[in-house]
Design a protein around this motif. Structure first.
Motif, PDB file in Angstrom:
ATOM      1  N   ALA A  90       0.839  -1.197   0.000  1.00 36.52           N
ATOM      2  CA  ALA A  90       0.000   0.000   0.000  1.00 36.52           C
ATOM      3  C   ALA A  90       0.875   1.248   0.000  1.00 36.52           C
ATOM      4  CB  ALA A  90      -0.911   0.011   1.220  1.00 36.52           C
ATOM      5  N   PRO A  91       0.393   2.361  -0.596  1.00 39.43           N
ATOM      6  CA  PRO A  91       1.175   3.593  -0.622  1.00 39.43           C
ATOM      7  C   PRO A  91       1.532   4.052   0.775  1.00 39.43           C
ATOM      8  CG  PRO A  91      -0.733   3.749  -2.078  1.00 39.43           C
ATOM      9  CD  PRO A  91      -0.901   2.491  -1.266  1.00 39.43           C
ATOM     10  N   VAL A  92       2.694   4.639   0.921  1.00 37.75           N
ATOM     11  CA  VAL A  92       3.160   5.095   2.225  1.00 37.75           C
ATOM     12  C   VAL A  92       2.775   6.542   2.436  1.00 37.75           C
ATOM     13  CG1 VAL A  92       5.208   5.586   3.601  1.00 37.75           C
ATOM     14  CG2 VAL A  92       5.054   3.462   2.305  1.00 37.75           C
ATOM     15  N   PHE A  93       2.223   6.840   3.602  1.00 34.97           N
ATOM     16  CA  PHE A  93       1.814   8.202   3.947  1.00 34.97           C
ATOM     17  C   PHE A  93       3.028   8.999   4.401  1.00 34.97           C
ATOM     18  CE2 PHE A  93       0.659  11.301   7.147  1.00 34.97           C
ATOM     19  CZ  PHE A  93      -0.309  12.044   6.491  1.00 34.97           C
ATOM     20  N   ARG A  94       3.098  10.251   3.983  1.00 37.28           N
ATOM     21  CA  ARG A  94       4.161  11.158   4.420  1.00 37.28           C
ATOM     22  C   ARG A  94       3.562  12.516   4.741  1.00 37.28           C
ATOM     23  NH1 ARG A  94       6.997   7.292   4.719  1.00 37.28           N
ATOM     24  NH2 ARG A  94       9.053   6.924   3.833  1.00 37.28           N
ATOM     25  N   TRP A 127      -6.242  11.616  12.813  1.00 37.94           N
ATOM     26  CA  TRP A 127      -5.652  12.148  14.042  1.00 37.94           C
ATOM     27  C   TRP A 127      -4.578  11.209  14.575  1.00 37.94           C
ATOM     28  CZ3 TRP A 127      -5.254  10.043  18.858  1.00 37.94           C
ATOM     29  CH2 TRP A 127      -6.025   8.915  19.133  1.00 37.94           C
ATOM     30  N   LYS A 128      -4.748   9.893  14.327  1.00 37.73           N
ATOM     31  CA  LYS A 128      -3.775   8.929  14.837  1.00 37.73           C
ATOM     32  C   LYS A 128      -2.429   9.060  14.130  1.00 37.73           C
ATOM     33  CE  LYS A 128      -5.427   4.890  15.320  1.00 37.73           C
ATOM     34  NZ  LYS A 128      -5.859   3.523  15.003  1.00 37.73           N
ATOM     35  N   GLN A 129      -2.445   9.486  12.854  1.00 39.62           N
ATOM     36  CA  GLN A 129      -1.196   9.710  12.145  1.00 39.62           C
ATOM     37  C   GLN A 129      -0.431  10.874  12.767  1.00 39.62           C
ATOM     38  OE1 GLN A 129      -3.092  10.185   8.306  1.00 39.62           O
ATOM     39  NE2 GLN A 129      -2.264   8.255   7.574  1.00 39.62           N
ATOM     40  N   VAL A 130      -1.161  11.924  13.130  1.00 45.76           N
ATOM     41  CA  VAL A 130      -0.533  13.075  13.777  1.00 45.76           C
ATOM     42  C   VAL A 130      -0.013  12.680  15.161  1.00 45.76           C
ATOM     43  CG1 VAL A 130      -0.882  15.442  14.593  1.00 45.76           C
ATOM     44  CG2 VAL A 130      -2.045  14.642  12.518  1.00 45.76           C
ATOM     45  N   TRP A 131      -0.830  11.941  15.909  1.00 44.57           N
ATOM     46  CA  TRP A 131      -0.412  11.490  17.242  1.00 44.57           C
ATOM     47  C   TRP A 131       0.841  10.621  17.160  1.00 44.57           C
ATOM     48  CZ3 TRP A 131      -0.180   6.405  19.051  1.00 44.57           C
ATOM     49  CH2 TRP A 131       0.082   6.267  20.414  1.00 44.57           C
ATOM     50  N   THR A 132       0.893   9.715  16.185  1.00 46.23           N
ATOM     51  CA  THR A 132       2.061   8.850  16.021  1.00 46.23           C
ATOM     52  C   THR A 132       3.307   9.660  15.716  1.00 46.23           C
ATOM     53  OG1 THR A 132       0.662   7.051  15.207  1.00 46.23           O
ATOM     54  CG2 THR A 132       3.012   6.884  14.755  1.00 46.23           C
ATOM     55  N   PHE A 192       9.159   0.287  13.287  1.00 43.58           N
ATOM     56  CA  PHE A 192       8.104   1.158  12.794  1.00 43.58           C
ATOM     57  C   PHE A 192       7.667   0.702  11.407  1.00 43.58           C
ATOM     58  CE2 PHE A 192       6.835   5.721  11.747  1.00 43.58           C
ATOM     59  CZ  PHE A 192       5.800   5.732  12.646  1.00 43.58           C
ATOM     60  N   GLN A 193       6.362   0.517  11.212  1.00 46.79           N
ATOM     61  CA  GLN A 193       5.834   0.131   9.895  1.00 46.79           C
ATOM     62  C   GLN A 193       4.827   1.173   9.448  1.00 46.79           C
ATOM     63  OE1 GLN A 193       2.842  -3.074   9.238  1.00 46.79           O
ATOM     64  NE2 GLN A 193       4.470  -4.113   8.089  1.00 46.79           N
ATOM     65  N   GLU A 194       5.107   1.805   8.317  1.00 36.90           N
ATOM     66  CA  GLU A 194       4.242   2.843   7.798  1.00 36.90           C
ATOM     67  C   GLU A 194       3.344   2.313   6.699  1.00 36.90           C
ATOM     68  OE1 GLU A 194       6.773   6.049   6.570  1.00 36.90           O
ATOM     69  OE2 GLU A 194       6.251   7.214   8.343  1.00 36.90           O
ATOM     70  N   GLN A 212      -1.926   4.472   8.510  1.00 32.97           N
ATOM     71  CA  GLN A 212      -1.396   4.537   9.856  1.00 32.97           C
ATOM     72  C   GLN A 212       0.070   4.130   9.868  1.00 32.97           C
ATOM     73  OE1 GLN A 212      -3.705   1.768  12.094  1.00 32.97           O
ATOM     74  NE2 GLN A 212      -3.023  -0.001  10.941  1.00 32.97           N
ATOM     75  N   ALA A 213       0.699   4.349  10.996  1.00 26.64           N
ATOM     76  CA  ALA A 213       2.095   3.977  11.184  1.00 26.64           C
ATOM     77  C   ALA A 213       2.228   3.496  12.619  1.00 26.64           C
ATOM     78  CB  ALA A 213       3.008   5.172  10.923  1.00 26.64           C
TER      79      ALA A 213
END
Length: 236
Positions: free
Chosen positions: A10-14, A61-66, A194-196, A200-201
């Motif tokens: 899956a594409p990786v979020f950045r 929000w969980k991406q920001v929290w991570t 860490f797995q992105e 999520q990550a």
């Protein structure tokens, strides 16, 4: 729900550089403390509405929290040298690692509700990832003799509390490591890696399969490590 890891490939979020700068400003103003849930949610909504993302993907929000959790660990790693641990410091990159410490028993009886100087992490049954423990809410003992504790994960509310098996799913918090300590990482070592993914990550247990040693330069460690995640057997 804490969610599950995305399918392999899956594409990786950045995050965009300007988003990182804004989050770093929050950390600086808060003297390294992770912002409260409402602030994190507001940041996620703001990033999602930006022209670069509008109509493409919502920032969770969980991406920001991570991101805040990982940056906090990275800053702590820079300030404290941990002898004998070998993984690069956690960062907003795929493959960032934290060395897993030996499993540690959680205080039993009434002491389980008392804050301890020792920090713990717990494995969530919802997604198989490891999260820092904010507190142990209560405990119970089954006839089989297996103790369980109800944990509150750092950064999450009471609605996300879980009962977890003390022996299998609670351990002393894994330690972030300096890049200079990579030389002693060996094949077979267990790391919290860490797995992105797109959504999520998260941190999952992984084992080192191989290492390509490279000369360090001004940017730090350039070595590459091949790891296999325990939860889905994917290799990175």
């Amino acid at each position: 729900m804490m969610g599950r890891p995305p399918a392999s490939g899956a594409p990786v979020f950045r995050f965009f550089p300007q988003e990182v700068q804004e989050m770093e400003k929050f950390l600086e103003d808060g003297k390294g403390a992770v912002p409260p849930r409402d602030t994190i949610s507001s940041l996620a909504e703001k990033f999602s509405a930006a022209p670069e993302r509008a109509g493409k993907i919502l920032v969770q929000w969980k991406q920001v929290w991570t991101w805040f959790q990982n940056r906090r660990h990275a800053q702590k790693a820079k300030g404290t040298k941990v002898p004998g641990n070998t993984a690069p410091s956690p960062r907003d990159d795929s493959g960032a690692k934290r060395v897993v410490t030996n499993s540690a028993a959680v205080p039993s009886g009434r002491n389980v509700l008392v804050a301890s100087e020792m920090e713990f992490e717990a494995k969530s049954a919802r997604d198989g990832a490891w999260y820092d423990v904010a507190s142990f809410v209560t405990h119970r003992m089954f006839e089989s003799g297996d103790p369980e504790v109800r944990v509150r994960f750092a950064g999450f509310g009471a609605e996300e509390d879980e009962w977890v098996n003390v022996k299998k799913c609670v351990r002393q918090r894994s330690l972030p490591c300096e890049a200079s300590e990579c030389v002693v990482m060996l094949s077979g070592d267990l790391v919290l890696c860490f797995q992105e993914g797109k959504e999520q990550a998260l941190y999952f247990d992984a084992h080192v399969l191989d290492a390509q040693r490279r000369r360090h330069d001004a940017r730090g460690c350039r070595c590459r490590f091949l790891v296999r995640y325990d939860h889905d057997q994917s290799e990175v």
